[in-house]
Write an enzyme that holds these catalytic residues in place. Sequence first.
Site, PDB file in Angstrom:
ATOM      1  N   GLY A  91      41.311  30.867  31.547  1.00  0.00           N
ATOM      2  CA  GLY A  91      40.338  31.903  31.871  1.00  0.00           C
ATOM      3  C   GLY A  91      40.106  32.814  30.687  1.00  0.00           C
ATOM      4  O   GLY A  91      40.327  32.424  29.532  1.00  0.00           O
ATOM      5  N   SER A  92      39.673  34.023  30.977  1.00  0.00           N
ATOM      6  CA  SER A  92      39.280  34.957  29.921  1.00  0.00           C
ATOM      7  C   SER A  92      40.495  35.543  29.202  1.00  0.00           C
ATOM      8  O   SER A  92      41.609  35.542  29.735  1.00  0.00           O
ATOM      9  CB  SER A  92      38.461  36.088  30.542  1.00  0.00           C
ATOM     10  OG  SER A  92      39.247  36.730  31.526  1.00  0.00           O
ATOM     11  N   VAL A 142      42.027  38.599  31.298  1.00  0.00           N
ATOM     12  CA  VAL A 142      42.942  38.271  32.402  1.00  0.00           C
ATOM     13  C   VAL A 142      44.182  37.552  31.856  1.00  0.00           C
ATOM     14  O   VAL A 142      45.304  37.787  32.311  1.00  0.00           O
ATOM     15  CB  VAL A 142      42.226  37.425  33.490  1.00  0.00           C
ATOM     16  CG1 VAL A 142      43.188  37.048  34.600  1.00  0.00           C
ATOM     17  CG2 VAL A 142      41.040  38.181  34.066  1.00  0.00           C
ATOM     18  N   GLY A 143      43.981  36.709  30.858  1.00  0.00           N
ATOM     19  CA  GLY A 143      45.112  35.983  30.256  1.00  0.00           C
ATOM     20  C   GLY A 143      46.172  36.922  29.702  1.00  0.00           C
ATOM     21  O   GLY A 143      47.376  36.655  29.793  1.00  0.00           O
ATOM     22  N   GLU A 157      45.189  29.182  28.261  1.00  0.00           N
ATOM     23  CA  GLU A 157      43.986  28.562  27.680  1.00  0.00           C
ATOM     24  C   GLU A 157      42.855  29.563  27.852  1.00  0.00           C
ATOM     25  O   GLU A 157      42.205  29.608  28.890  1.00  0.00           O
ATOM     26  CB  GLU A 157      43.645  27.260  28.412  1.00  0.00           C
ATOM     27  CG  GLU A 157      44.691  26.166  28.290  1.00  0.00           C
ATOM     28  CD  GLU A 157      44.663  25.457  26.950  1.00  0.00           C
ATOM     29  OE1 GLU A 157      43.800  25.767  26.109  1.00  0.00           O
ATOM     30  OE2 GLU A 157      45.534  24.586  26.750  1.00  0.00           O
TER      31      GLU A 157
END
Length: 533
Positions: A261-262, A265-266, A283
Amino acid sequence: MILLRHPVCGTLRGARSLSTRASAILSSLDIPVGAAELPGVYDGQWSGSGEVLESVCPATGEVLARVRSATPDELHEALGKSKEAYLHLRTVPAPKRGELLRQIREALSEKRDVLGALVTLEMGKIKTEGIGEVQEFVDICDYAVGLSRMMNGRVVASERPGHTILEVPNPIGVVGVLTAFNFPVAVYGWNFALSVAAGNANVWKPSPSTPLCSIAITKIIARVLEKNGLPGAVSTLITGGKDVGEAIVESRDIPLVSFTGSEAVGRVVGKAVQSRFGKSILELGGNNASIIMPDADMQLAVPAVFFGAIGTAGQRCTSTRRLYLHRAIAPKFLDALQKLYATINVGDPLVDGTLLGPLHTRAAVGIYSDAVQRLRQSGAEILTGGKTYDHAALSQGNFVQPTISVPKTADPADKIWSTETFAPILNVDLFDELEQAIEWNNAVPQGLSSSLWTRDIRNLGKWIGPEGSDAGIVNVNVGTSGAEIGAAFGGNKSTGWGRESGGDAWKQYVRWSACTVNFSDAAPLAQGVDFST
Ligand code: NAD
């Protein structure tokens, strides 16, 4: 000028019954068409009485389905079932797990085209890309079938007589897989296939805006598990939003969290998993550049940049967002590229020949418009695009014009260059020396994909060596977008350093033990330590 070649068909938001295009796809995948709500949790049984998620077609605005996510109790129960499923699966020999994956591969392959159409319907990417995404799941299953007989440890020479050391891989437990909207099928596939070959159960939390893809895939996998007498919770599905994601990330019953994800958020997920000493695979976002040298083959490079920037409407993590052109060929290259942009077919992504579908959500249209406005305000030259489509046939969908811009600033730290805008916007700058272009390529926080176009082997050597691109994917005469499953896939720096799919990626889905075995009649200590009394 963008040509509109295909009208978008479908039912508008608020309509009572589903359009025929949607009904045909859903019913071919065993998803009830008339149901008021669908259960969005699977752990051997289907359930779900929590929050309602809406699946909306990005091309027409049609509400495809309403899906019920898990309540906290249902979530807790599903995690418990996954743990039980792991305890069972870890005792099944690895080649037998490979046979299971072979059957799943066959089942997916049988439904490949209609699954691809569902990806198109729900996510919005064009049909050939939707089918390609399902093919990736099929391919990684093939890979994992072979892997199931090759997940080897090592025998290490011991310094002590009559001793041997083994490095042994064993299953790790339950793997949490949190996925992004833009690859609603393949990313789970990359994780699931390796993880099952390794002997783990999996808990999948898909993007809240693509629940139908996850339900269709889970139904196919569940049938194969059932046929083989294995627990359904080997492939648990828990649809939901942030709350469900957080519960999985925080669960001590999940030793490995694979998050796609982004970056924003990561960053939260990475810290949360680390704080409980779990393992994570991250990722995250990409901000990928193509560099065109004066000796590049234009016939190949121009279409590759075109696909890289516009494929999936600029919503691939590997989309080309930055284009660095050698000054000597820049006018010719931009002219050829703009000619291609002018011929693009925009419209219903389910129709053959459409090359540009919609953005996934209305919110994404806002993000695109804000980015274009920022470019204009900062004095960028917009060579093409820069607007939404005002054609009536596209008005219910999230269609935006693919944009090429030449920003005024070349400063890679400027937000224009340093952030990932998930839309078809390509920013261009000119360079005189390869070293300058490589410096710009590496100057952004992200490090996913990169591409150099040249026929000069000296440029190639520099590009793939220590002074070259610092990205996880470093291509030569191949665009930034569209990787195969054989090599490990992932990016460096703020893309998260994670690797999935091929290469050595499988080694993350096991727990490694170093086992020293003494088969002698003495018990010497290592390093000659003498502890005798
Ligand atoms: P996102 O970060 O908004 O959401 C990803 C997932 O995280 C979703 O399932 C979401 O529900 C969940 N989530 C949201 N908040 C959470 C929280 N606090 N805790 C746990 N989970 C949470 O990303 P998106 O918009 O769905 O996807 C686009 C992004 O994904 C882009 O940045 C793209 O580059 C990236 N991406 C990266 C790769 C890669 O391999 N590097 C592949 C695909 C997409």
